[in-house]
Write an enzyme that holds these catalytic residues in place. Structure first.
Site, short mmCIF file in Angstrom:
data_model
loop_
_atom_site.label_atom_id
_atom_site.label_comp_id
_atom_site.label_asym_id
_atom_site.label_seq_id
_atom_site.Cartn_x
_atom_site.Cartn_y
_atom_site.Cartn_z
N PHE A 149 36.83 42.41 42.61
CA PHE A 149 36.20 43.93 42.79
C PHE A 149 36.08 44.63 41.90
CE2 PHE A 149 40.73 43.84 41.75
CZ PHE A 149 40.77 45.38 41.10
N LYS A 173 28.36 36.84 47.91
CA LYS A 173 29.24 36.60 48.32
C LYS A 173 29.83 37.73 48.07
CE LYS A 173 33.39 36.67 48.80
NZ LYS A 173 34.13 38.17 48.79
N GLU A 176 35.56 42.07 48.85
CA GLU A 176 35.34 42.88 50.34
C GLU A 176 36.30 44.14 50.37
OE1 GLU A 176 37.04 39.81 49.03
OE2 GLU A 176 39.28 39.55 50.46
N ARG A 177 37.00 44.32 48.98
CA ARG A 177 37.27 45.47 48.04
C ARG A 177 36.64 46.72 48.32
NH1 ARG A 177 42.66 43.44 45.46
NH2 ARG A 177 41.28 41.62 44.46
N SER A 226 39.81 36.05 38.77
CA SER A 226 41.01 35.48 38.86
C SER A 226 40.76 33.81 38.45
CB SER A 226 42.21 36.38 39.57
OG SER A 226 42.07 35.32 40.94
N CYS A 281 38.22 43.27 33.12
CA CYS A 281 38.57 41.47 32.51
C CYS A 281 38.25 41.86 30.73
CB CYS A 281 37.09 40.55 32.88
SG CYS A 281 35.35 40.85 32.42
N GLU A 382 48.55 38.44 33.68
CA GLU A 382 47.66 38.96 33.10
C GLU A 382 47.75 40.53 34.43
OE1 GLU A 382 43.78 37.98 35.32
OE2 GLU A 382 43.27 39.52 33.79
#
Ligand code: NAD
Length: 494
Positions: A149, A173, A176-177, A226, A281, A382
């Site tokens: 996301f 893909k 979805e957020r 992640s 990240c 994290e």
């Protein structure tokens, strides 16, 4: 309610999906759309379209592919503001930061515009009498990308321009957020002249991911997200015989030596820790203060953390927006609370921050936590939010040892006036991307991006030359003209 559909074979399509997920505006806390969640049959439909498109796209000329990339690049320039606002509205980051993401992603398209050069093979003349050898690389077929996301346009752009320019067809893909930017990108590709079925978007969750990983007609998967999911994707995808590159999470350290310009270092640490609410990240989440730098550095960082303006991403006065979800806010708050109870010093506490007029938004302020040790949860986990923890170290060797003992190895930075210390640091630290007086050392598109250890599962960094290698496979051709007598002895050079 706006429903975000898949994009398959050149058109927005509901396919067979019946499940949906809400998409929020994190600054208001209100739902702004719903997104379809694909079933395995939707993935099948998209793969079939991409497989059909590969029959011609895989044989298209380099000129045709380059032409599309140049046109796509121009459209990304024209739609930069629209894309940035779309991202900000679903992710929460400030519009200028979102614009930066569009620009850094576009640079990969610029690299892909030069694909003819990047794909050149080599030729060896007269390796044996009348024998020449050359090599060249060919696309894999249908390849897929699964993305996080936090960079809804840049991370997919690390993948699809290179995959497509090298002759593959692509299935994305996205998270979805914040799914909308991917559909706009699909429209821009279509406008740029990309044939139907070459770029497809399937929205979804684990069901879609598993269908991709198991699909026999998908040759390769690029994943960014992640670490636990990166490991899962790598394991399941490679077990199904695919090429998989899987980039994971991070805990990035910035070492500050006493000879550094502390005001400069603190400025950069503040921006790198709290920019995008710490949801990068390559965010700096650990400051390693060496020797006498410590107290002074923390004093300046405290001042700067308190100056960060938190507000909606659409407000040009905001430095930092909300986090992605209430769950993310709770996770950040728990990390700050836990560090206090485990003996660290909470210097700036971002919990409980309210943004006027946005009381339902997913806001939490910047937190600065000093005297953190590597055993504490706030160091080990994290947090992926606006929390900067400070670990104290005696020497640069101690700082390097701390970083090398950390399971992650994405990015790191050193702030110093000493070339000798910087050189030692870059040679000895076990991290993939290193900044010297540069806090967020994201490589340019013509280099490759990738960490070490738990930040990269498998052995393939992303974009740049490594991207070209990942999305293609080589052939080596040995040629003899004219025909000479065949011999039964093993061939050697004569
Ligand atoms: P995530 O791992 O939760 O999700 C990434 C993708 O995996 C999404 O598309 C999601 O739908 C899918 N997914 C989630 N759970 C899944 C499951 N159980 N099974 C199969 N698929 C699943 O990551 P996120 O929260 O979207 O993004 C933040 C994470 O990404 C952070 O850890 C961050 O460090 C990392 N990240 C790494 C890099 C890098 O370059 N190394 C870049 C950006 C983000």
């Amino acid at each position: 309610m706006n429903t975000i559909e898949h994009w398959i074979n050149g058109v927005a399509t509901p396919a067979g999906s019946t499940r949906t997920a809400p998409v929020y505006n994190p600054a208001t806390g209100r739902q702004r759309a719903e997104v379809l969640l694909a079933e395995a049959s939707d993935v099948d439909t998209a793969v079939a379209a991409a497989g059909k498109a590969f029959e011609s796209w895989g044989n298209s000329s380099l000129s045709q592919r380059t032409k599309v990339m140049f046109a796509f690049r121009e459209l990304l320039v024209q739609h930069e503001d629209e894309l940035a606002r779309l991202i900000s509205g679903e992710h929460g980051k400030v519009v200028d930061d979102a614009r930066g993401e569009v620009v850094r992603g576009r640079e990969v398209v610029e690299y892909a515009c030069g694909i003819a050069d990047a794909l050149k093979g080599s030729f060896s003349d007269q390796v044996s009498r009348d024998v020449d050898v050359h090599n060249f690389r060919q696309p894999l077929g249908v390849v897929a990308g699964i993305t996080p996301f936090n960079f809804p346009i840049m991370v997919p752009l690390w993948m699809h321009p290179i995959a497509i320019a090298t002759g593959n067809t692509f299935l994305l893909k996205p998270s979805e957020r914040d799914p909308s930017a991917s559909n706009l990108v699909a429209e821009l590709y279509a406008e740029a002249g990309l044939p139907e079925g070459v770029f497809n978007v399937v929205h979804g969750d684990k069901t879609a991911v598993d269908a991709i990983l198991d699909h026999p007609d998908i040759a390769a998967v690029s994943f960014v997200g992640s670490t636990p999911i990166a490991k899962y994707v790598h394991q399941r995808g490679t077990a199904a015989g695919k090429r998989v590159q899987a980039l994971g999470g991070a805990k990035n350290h910035a070492v500050v030596l006493p000879d550094a310009d502390l005001e400069y270092a603190a400025d950069h640490l503040t921006a790198a820790a709290f920019g995008s609410a710490g949801q990068r990240c390559m965010a700096i989440s650990v400051g390693v203060a060496v020797g006498s730098a410590g107290d002074k550095l923390v004093e300046i960082l405290e001042r700067k953390a308190r100056e960060v303006k938190v507000g909606p991403g659409s407000d040009p006065a905001s430095d930092m927006g909300p986090v992605i979800s209430p769950a993310a806010r709770e996770r950040v708050a728990a990390a700050v609370a836990g560090s206090g109870t485990q003996g660290a010093t909470v210097v700036v506490d971002g919990r409980g921050l309210q943004v006027e007029g946005h009381e339902e938004g997913f806001f939490i302020g910047p937190s600065l936590v000093d005297n953190v040790t590597p055993e504490m949860d706030a160091y080990r986990e994290e947090i992926f939010g606006p929390v900067l923890v400070i670990v104290r170290a005696e020497t640069v060797d101690d700082a390097i040892a701390i970083i090398n003992a950390n399971p992650y190895g994405n990015g790191t930075a050193i702030f110093t006036a000493s070339g000798e210390a910087a050189r030692k640091f870059q040679r000895e630290v076990k991290v993939g991307m290193i900044g010297v007086n540069v806090p967020v050392p994201v490589p340019m598109s013509y280099y490759s991006f990738g960490g070490w250890k738990d930040s990269l599962i498998g052995d393939s960094p992303i974009h740049g030359p490594e991207g070209v290698r990942f999305y293609t496979r080589a052939k080596v051709v040995t040629t003899r003209w004219p025909h000479t007598e065949a011999a039964f002895t093993f061939p050697t050079s004569t």
